[in-house]
Scaffold this active site. Structure first.
Site, PDB file in Angstrom:
ATOM      1  N   GLY A  14       0.656  -1.200   0.090  1.00  0.00           N
ATOM      2  CA  GLY A  14      -0.050   0.050  -0.027  1.00  0.00           C
ATOM      3  C   GLY A  14       0.834   1.352  -0.064  1.00  0.00           C
ATOM      4  N   ASN A  16       2.325   3.077  -2.683  1.00  0.00           N
ATOM      5  CA  ASN A  16       1.811   3.899  -3.684  1.00  0.00           C
ATOM      6  C   ASN A  16       0.479   4.400  -3.094  1.00  0.00           C
ATOM      7  OD1 ASN A  16       3.462   4.224  -6.265  1.00  0.00           O
ATOM      8  ND2 ASN A  16       3.479   1.633  -5.799  1.00  0.00           N
ATOM      9  N   LEU A  90      -7.595  -7.463 -13.693  1.00  0.00           N
ATOM     10  CA  LEU A  90      -7.854  -6.594 -14.923  1.00  0.00           C
ATOM     11  C   LEU A  90      -9.351  -6.162 -14.573  1.00  0.00           C
ATOM     12  CD1 LEU A  90      -7.638  -8.607 -18.147  1.00  0.00           C
ATOM     13  CD2 LEU A  90      -6.311  -6.626 -17.592  1.00  0.00           C
ATOM     14  N   ASN A 105      -2.451   3.547 -13.844  1.00  0.00           N
ATOM     15  CA  ASN A 105      -1.654   2.286 -13.163  1.00  0.00           C
ATOM     16  C   ASN A 105      -0.315   2.803 -12.945  1.00  0.00           C
ATOM     17  OD1 ASN A 105      -1.544  -0.270 -12.093  1.00  0.00           O
ATOM     18  ND2 ASN A 105      -0.655  -0.920 -13.773  1.00  0.00           N
ATOM     19  N   HIS A 107       3.467   0.932 -13.093  1.00  0.00           N
ATOM     20  CA  HIS A 107       4.016  -0.579 -13.236  1.00  0.00           C
ATOM     21  C   HIS A 107       5.653  -0.317 -13.089  1.00  0.00           C
ATOM     22  CE1 HIS A 107       4.739  -4.316 -15.326  1.00  0.00           C
ATOM     23  NE2 HIS A 107       5.641  -3.755 -15.776  1.00  0.00           N
ATOM     24  N   SER A 139       6.784   3.375 -14.716  1.00  0.00           N
ATOM     25  CA  SER A 139       5.682   4.036 -15.665  1.00  0.00           C
ATOM     26  C   SER A 139       4.448   4.241 -15.460  1.00  0.00           C
ATOM     27  CB  SER A 139       5.449   3.115 -17.046  1.00  0.00           C
ATOM     28  OG  SER A 139       6.782   2.734 -17.467  1.00  0.00           O
ATOM     29  N   ASP A 148      -1.182  -3.603 -19.023  1.00  0.00           N
ATOM     30  CA  ASP A 148      -0.166  -2.699 -19.302  1.00  0.00           C
ATOM     31  C   ASP A 148       0.098  -2.067 -20.572  1.00  0.00           C
ATOM     32  OD1 ASP A 148       0.654  -3.252 -16.659  1.00  0.00           O
ATOM     33  OD2 ASP A 148       1.885  -4.891 -17.145  1.00  0.00           O
TER      34      ASP A 148
HETATM   35  C1  GRF Z   1       4.212  -1.386  -7.001  1.00  0.00           C
HETATM   36  O1  GRF Z   1       5.543  -1.901  -7.201  1.00  0.00           O
HETATM   37  C2  GRF Z   1       3.419  -1.178  -8.212  1.00  0.00           C
HETATM   38  O2  GRF Z   1       4.574  -0.651  -9.219  1.00  0.00           O
HETATM   39  C3  GRF Z   1       2.942  -2.313  -8.806  1.00  0.00           C
HETATM   40  O3  GRF Z   1       2.412  -2.928  -7.698  1.00  0.00           O
HETATM   41  C4  GRF Z   1       3.494  -2.523  -6.724  1.00  0.00           C
HETATM   42  C5  GRF Z   1       2.595  -2.055  -5.544  1.00  0.00           C
HETATM   43  O4  GRF Z   1       3.475  -1.972  -4.326  1.00  0.00           O
HETATM   44  N1  GRF Z   1       1.905  -2.136  -9.813  1.00  0.00           N
HETATM   45  P1  GRF Z   1       2.591  -1.095  -3.112  1.00  0.00           P
HETATM   46  O5  GRF Z   1       1.468  -1.755  -2.500  1.00  0.00           O
HETATM   47  O6  GRF Z   1       2.069   0.356  -3.595  1.00  0.00           O
HETATM   48  O7  GRF Z   1       3.660  -0.462  -2.067  1.00  0.00           O
END
Ligand code: GRF
Length: 191
Positions: A14, A16, A90, A105, A107, A139, A148
């Protein structure tokens, strides 16, 4: 003000999600992180969202009526923008269609390289190192019906050094992710 729903995965940390919420609470984005949507109760990401004071809801992807349940919740919460952050499924086509160009999203690689089904988590960083790439990064991209594949909004890069392991590379990329997501939201909302 733009209202954001953040979709989190059941395995993620969590981080991000937390960076978007922090940016919203500090007014570093012109948007409110209004809702966090999980796919399983009690996951680390959902607990973290609750601790940050954000409303959470669980909608299980394998349940009947998943798409319509999501659409109802998004509508009830007057959501304008969706951010996927560690969400592994998805999104249903009905949701993608309704929110087209308003779903992002992140990535952990430089798309279009190292994306697509099966390219998640440590698999991505292992593949980057195995391919002998000199740089990697993250990205932020629009979400479509395929994994993606949507247009890239913003990328941030870092070097891959000869002594990097998938774990050290993941760490470097994750640091970039937190600023990249916030910058991408600002970029999108200023257009
Ligand atoms: C991140 O590496 C993101 O790029 C990918 O999933 C991971 C999530 O990490 N889509 P977090 O839960 O946000 O720490």
């Amino acid at each position: 003000m733009t209202r954001i729903a953040i979709f989190v995965g059941s395995q993620g940390r969590g981080s991000n999600m937390a960076s978007i919420v922090a940016a919203s609470q500090a007014s570093n984005i012109p948007a409110e992180a209004a809702l966090v949507i999980g796919s399983k109760e009690g996951t680390p990401s959902l607990l973290r969202a609750e601790a940050l004071g954000v409303r959470t809801v669980v909608v299980k992807p394998k349940e009947d009526g998943y798409a319509s349940k999501l659409l109802t919740i998004l509508e009830e919460n007057e959501i304008d923008l969706i951010c996927l952050a560690g969400f592994m499924w998805l999104l249903p086509a009905e949701v993608v269609e309704k929110y087209r160009s308003r779903i992002l999203n992140i990535h952990p690689a430089l798309l279009p390289k190292f994306g697509g089904k099966g390219m998640y988590g440590m698999h991505v960083h292992e593949a980057v190192i195995a391919a002998g790439e000199k740089e990697s990064g993250c990205s932020v991209h629009f979400v479509t019906e395929e994994y993606d594949e949507g247009a890239v909004i913003l990328q941030k890069k870092c070097d891959v050094s000869p002594d990097d392991t998938p774990e050290t590379l993941a760490h470097k990329v994750l640091d970039l992710e937190h600023t990249a997501y916030v910058e991408a939201i600002n970029k999108l909302l200023s257009e």
